[in-house]
Write an enzyme that holds these catalytic residues in place. Sequence first.
Site, PDB file in Angstrom:
ATOM      1  N   GLU A 157      -3.012  -2.367 -18.137  1.00 26.50           N
ATOM      2  CA  GLU A 157      -3.524  -1.197 -18.844  1.00 26.50           C
ATOM      3  C   GLU A 157      -2.503  -0.757 -19.898  1.00 26.50           C
ATOM      4  OE1 GLU A 157      -3.929   2.121 -16.191  1.00 26.50           O
ATOM      5  OE2 GLU A 157      -5.233   3.266 -17.526  1.00 26.50           O
TER       6      GLU A 157
ATOM      7  N   CYS B 154       0.107   7.686  -9.651  1.00 29.29           N
ATOM      8  CA  CYS B 154       0.016   7.374  -8.215  1.00 29.29           C
ATOM      9  C   CYS B 154       0.420   8.532  -7.317  1.00 29.29           C
ATOM     10  CB  CYS B 154       0.780   6.113  -7.860  1.00 29.29           C
ATOM     11  SG  CYS B 154       2.157   5.792  -8.914  1.00 29.29           S
TER      12      CYS B 154
ATOM     13  N   GLU C 250     -14.496   8.235  -6.069  1.00 34.44           N
ATOM     14  CA  GLU C 250     -13.866   6.912  -6.170  1.00 34.44           C
ATOM     15  C   GLU C 250     -13.030   6.566  -4.933  1.00 34.44           C
ATOM     16  OE1 GLU C 250     -13.437   9.194  -8.708  1.00 34.44           O
ATOM     17  OE2 GLU C 250     -13.926   8.248 -10.614  1.00 34.44           O
TER      18      GLU C 250
END
Lengths: 163, 582
Positions: B283, B300, B368
């Site tokens: 990414e 994260c 998600e």
Amino acid sequence: MAEVTTKPSIDLAAIADKWKGKDGSLIMILHTVQDALGYVPRETSLELSRLTGVPLARIYEVLTFYHFFKLTPPAKYQISVCHGTACYLKGASDLTKELHNITGVNEGETSEDGMYSVTALRCVGCCALAPVMLVNGRVYGGVKPADVKAILNEIMKEGAQNA
Amino acid sequence: MIKATINGKQIEVKEGTTILEAARLVNMRIPVLCKHPDLEAGSGCGICIVKAKGIGKMLRACSTMVENNMDITTHDPEIVSVRRTVLELIMSNHPKDCLTCARNQDCELQRLCAEFGIREDYFPNILERHKYKYDNTTKTIVIDGRKCIACGRCVNVCQKHQNVWALSFQKRGIETALSPAGDITLNESPCVKCGQCSNHCPVGSIVEYDETQKVWEALNNKDKYCVAQIAPAVRVSVGEAFGYPIGSNLTGKLVSALKKLGFKAVFDTNMGADMTIIEEGNEFVKKFKAKDNLPLITSCCPAWVDYLEKFHPDMIGNFSSCKSPHEIVGVLAKTYYAQKNNIDPSKIVMVSIMPCTAKKYEISRSQEMFSSGQQDVDVSLTTRELARMIKQSGIDFKNIEDAEGDSVLGTYSGAGTIFGTTGGVMEAALRTAYHLITNKELADVEFKAVRGLKGIKDTVIDVDGTKVRVAIAHGLANVDALLKEIEAKRAKGEPSPYDFVEVMACEGGCVGGGGQPYGVTNELRKKRAAGLYKDDESQKARCSHLSPAVQTVYKEFVGEPLGEKAHKLFHNHYHKRKTYNK
Ligand code: SF4
Ligand code: SF4
Ligand code: FES
């Protein structure tokens, strides 16, 4: 009869701007708000936090530190009983008790309908009149528990006439 | 330099040294309660008082600097008796629930009472602390205001170090109460669930939301297939609960203990970290080459995600969409692992062992987190909760044999393990980004400039002639300062000063996480981090893309990084959230 009240409005941005960058500005802003509205509503604090970048937690630290600031609208009938030494000895707590009997409100509280609040005061300065009770700023001296009801009725009647 | 005397011994200290620090030079320990080594002194409790000749009053050692020719006494009968009175006064306003308190045997107040031999209630218990807040609404930390001794550490951490301002002291004097602004719950406040307040509280007034019972029940349920994973930072901190030297790497013992507790398989979050690096590295390189929405910011850390969504929603476009490592292991366990081993994924209970309280929130924070078709991680336990479970189970942790992680989900590269410290994610990403940009391998994989405890670190990395500007921030107040710098440039239409930014909400990164064993200091953070760097050095593969486990999973299951399956399983969306819900 339903009362029509227009809520006083304030220009918070202008007030905040006026005190911007000055020492103790938060307190001054809160004072101005309370003077205009009679208390500091939560929405006003949230908006103030957005405008000034002062965290809401800090605003509430100040608001809850000083007894002066109110977080709820003032009651229609603000009753206070003096608990200075003279009034205390002359039976101030009996007045508080009687007020509770009539209004259901404990000292330091406001009735749910916003009609009455009862607070304790420390020496109003007219000990000769003990025990002293205040309703919306008007002083009543030498009050006996049996008088309380009449005093409240009188004030409420006036209120109804003026409305 | 300042010359003074402590207990008759000459000392020499730098200007600005407190009496508390100076006393260590003569091996004297002055008791403290409101002072924490991470925090500025609040001078609230008074237990640290000492005497200095010629000064009429006692001085607070935590906040008084040593002055030239001071003649200080740290202990004498009078001083000790004043300290005892301080303790007795605190006790007069503190419930004596030690036996049922989450801090039993690990409480600073309890320890002091033991040391001072407090044996009775000297002052009557006059205050009704029970009217103070009990708040478990965040389901990550629990506030029990009855136990609060009003030391102010949590407020200090939350306001000044984390810049969240969820906590404050409301009212004053005897009525002082620890609370969010106004009559709201913590969950209605901006709290980001970092847990730093719990880690800095000296008593049991703020603790983690305990979910050990939930895990015991799952382990005892014959229909369930319980699996666990261990976060990077847990392996180097859990030993503190069992008397190991700080920073000991106990991966093998942890795996072994988890198996003995009844987990059918034990995976490693480090493997998920390696996966994160593959996705995030790709990414980054994609955005870097296209100069698209730089800097890319790591995502994260769930407390950081919550902070960004609440306080910097304008930066959402810069956020890496990649999920956090334990979520990736969670989804892989319920898809890849389940398919390979013919296990019904709805029977799998995935338990993450984390240094973190915010992970408890993350596991259900958005749709998600259910991308395997189930909730990908079912329970997230803190290091502290796991240590309790091991002790309860009777496992002799120090003497059990080491064991190895299961399946490829249990193996990792050195890059994965350093995720647990500030700078680690950046370093791991750079190792792989270098490969992605140049198609070569690094001769020396270590990027020392991104290591260490400085609040904001920035440096320029030379990738074969291409300059990559990176910044690393930890502790949300530092993060906020860094973001404001980027936002200011952006507002002026200037290009971003950085290409890649790593953020961790807790100071030191996960090694200093809100779910870690109590008593954290910078010295501890350093030692725990050193344990991770040592683990990194001992690994054969030190870059995520060279980890055989990662290669296997992509080949057998995922396909291409950033591909369709990768997107479905490993990526995430962010949304603006309100700071106050009331
Ligand atoms: S968890 Fe973090 S953000 Fe929430 S109250 Fe505690 S220190 Fe503040
Ligand atoms: S909750 Fe803990 S850290 Fe916070 S003021 Fe109370 S005792 Fe101190
Ligand atoms: S530790 Fe010094 S006043 Fe509390």
